[in-house]
Design a protein around this motif. Structure first.
Motif, PDB file in Angstrom:
ATOM      1  N   VAL A 197      28.626  48.061  28.665  1.00  0.00           N
ATOM      2  CA  VAL A 197      29.655  49.104  28.714  1.00  0.00           C
ATOM      3  C   VAL A 197      30.800  48.659  29.619  1.00  0.00           C
ATOM      4  O   VAL A 197      31.982  48.816  29.274  1.00  0.00           O
ATOM      5  CB  VAL A 197      29.062  50.450  29.198  1.00  0.00           C
ATOM      6  CG1 VAL A 197      30.158  51.438  29.566  1.00  0.00           C
ATOM      7  CG2 VAL A 197      28.158  51.042  28.132  1.00  0.00           C
ATOM      8  N   ALA A 198      30.479  48.095  30.768  1.00  0.00           N
ATOM      9  CA  ALA A 198      31.519  47.643  31.699  1.00  0.00           C
ATOM     10  C   ALA A 198      32.376  46.543  31.081  1.00  0.00           C
ATOM     11  O   ALA A 198      33.608  46.578  31.189  1.00  0.00           O
ATOM     12  CB  ALA A 198      30.884  47.158  33.003  1.00  0.00           C
ATOM     13  N   HIS A 199      31.744  45.571  30.434  1.00  0.00           N
ATOM     14  CA  HIS A 199      32.502  44.490  29.787  1.00  0.00           C
ATOM     15  C   HIS A 199      33.385  45.033  28.672  1.00  0.00           C
ATOM     16  O   HIS A 199      34.546  44.645  28.548  1.00  0.00           O
ATOM     17  CB  HIS A 199      31.569  43.414  29.233  1.00  0.00           C
ATOM     18  CG  HIS A 199      31.052  42.473  30.260  1.00  0.00           C
ATOM     19  ND1 HIS A 199      31.861  41.676  31.044  1.00  0.00           N
ATOM     20  CD2 HIS A 199      29.782  42.171  30.635  1.00  0.00           C
ATOM     21  CE1 HIS A 199      31.121  40.950  31.851  1.00  0.00           C
ATOM     22  NE2 HIS A 199      29.859  41.226  31.629  1.00  0.00           N
ATOM     23  N   CYS A 200      32.846  45.911  27.867  1.00  0.00           N
ATOM     24  CA  CYS A 200      33.615  46.486  26.760  1.00  0.00           C
ATOM     25  C   CYS A 200      34.811  47.271  27.293  1.00  0.00           C
ATOM     26  O   CYS A 200      35.922  47.162  26.764  1.00  0.00           O
ATOM     27  CB  CYS A 200      32.710  47.369  25.908  1.00  0.00           C
ATOM     28  SG  CYS A 200      33.488  47.966  24.401  1.00  0.00           S
ATOM     29  N   ALA A 201      34.583  48.048  28.336  1.00  0.00           N
ATOM     30  CA  ALA A 201      35.676  48.820  28.933  1.00  0.00           C
ATOM     31  C   ALA A 201      36.762  47.887  29.471  1.00  0.00           C
ATOM     32  O   ALA A 201      37.963  48.144  29.282  1.00  0.00           O
ATOM     33  CB  ALA A 201      35.140  49.716  30.043  1.00  0.00           C
ATOM     34  N   ALA A 202      36.348  46.814  30.115  1.00  0.00           N
ATOM     35  CA  ALA A 202      37.332  45.852  30.643  1.00  0.00           C
ATOM     36  C   ALA A 202      38.143  45.235  29.512  1.00  0.00           C
ATOM     37  O   ALA A 202      39.369  45.096  29.619  1.00  0.00           O
ATOM     38  CB  ALA A 202      36.621  44.767  31.449  1.00  0.00           C
ATOM     39  N   LEU A 203      37.488  44.894  28.422  1.00  0.00           N
ATOM     40  CA  LEU A 203      38.190  44.284  27.293  1.00  0.00           C
ATOM     41  C   LEU A 203      39.200  45.224  26.644  1.00  0.00           C
ATOM     42  O   LEU A 203      40.240  44.792  26.165  1.00  0.00           O
ATOM     43  CB  LEU A 203      37.190  43.815  26.236  1.00  0.00           C
ATOM     44  CG  LEU A 203      36.407  42.561  26.591  1.00  0.00           C
ATOM     45  CD1 LEU A 203      35.298  42.327  25.567  1.00  0.00           C
ATOM     46  CD2 LEU A 203      37.323  41.356  26.670  1.00  0.00           C
ATOM     47  N   ARG A 204      38.896  46.518  26.656  1.00  0.00           N
ATOM     48  CA  ARG A 204      39.844  47.455  26.059  1.00  0.00           C
ATOM     49  C   ARG A 204      40.861  47.967  27.070  1.00  0.00           C
ATOM     50  O   ARG A 204      41.695  48.805  26.744  1.00  0.00           O
ATOM     51  CB  ARG A 204      39.129  48.593  25.342  1.00  0.00           C
ATOM     52  CG  ARG A 204      38.451  49.597  26.185  1.00  0.00           C
ATOM     53  CD  ARG A 204      37.870  50.735  25.324  1.00  0.00           C
ATOM     54  NE  ARG A 204      37.426  51.811  26.158  1.00  0.00           N
ATOM     55  CZ  ARG A 204      36.179  51.998  26.576  1.00  0.00           C
ATOM     56  NH1 ARG A 204      35.234  51.162  26.200  1.00  0.00           N
ATOM     57  NH2 ARG A 204      35.879  53.013  27.350  1.00  0.00           N
ATOM     58  N   GLY A 205      40.775  47.482  28.325  1.00  0.00           N
ATOM     59  CA  GLY A 205      41.744  47.835  29.351  1.00  0.00           C
ATOM     60  C   GLY A 205      41.464  49.130  30.073  1.00  0.00           C
ATOM     61  O   GLY A 205      42.315  49.629  30.806  1.00  0.00           O
TER      62      GLY A 205
END
Length: 82
Positions: free
Chosen positions: A24-32
């Motif tokens: 979830v953290a990685h995905c959130a970072a990728l979407r800004g």
């Protein structure tokens, strides 16, 4: 590829909370969405710091937190976490 919502739906199926929070953290970072990424990181630290120092380091790096990434990397080394 920009399919963040689809990715999040798949991530939510992960039964292990620690791995789910990392994703979830990685995905959130990728979407800004740094706020969501930091919230997932904070939950990961609060609940899984002993078992996931290497992953926490990776999450910090993906969120642009170099100091946090280095701190958790050092913890990972100290614990001999791969």
């Amino acid at each position: 590829l920009g399919r963040h919502e689809e990715a999040l739906r798949e991530i939510e199926k992960e039964p292990n909370e620690g791995y789910r929070l990392v994703a979830v953290a990685h995905c959130a970072a990728l979407r800004g969405d740094l706020a969501a990424g930091r919230a997932a990181r904070d939950a990961l630290v609060a609940r899984h710091a002993e078992d996931f120092p290497g992953y926490i380091s990776d999450v910090c790096a993906s969120l642009g937190d170099t100091a946090g990434a280095l701190e958790w990397f050092e913890r990972s080394i100290a614990r001999r976490d791969n």
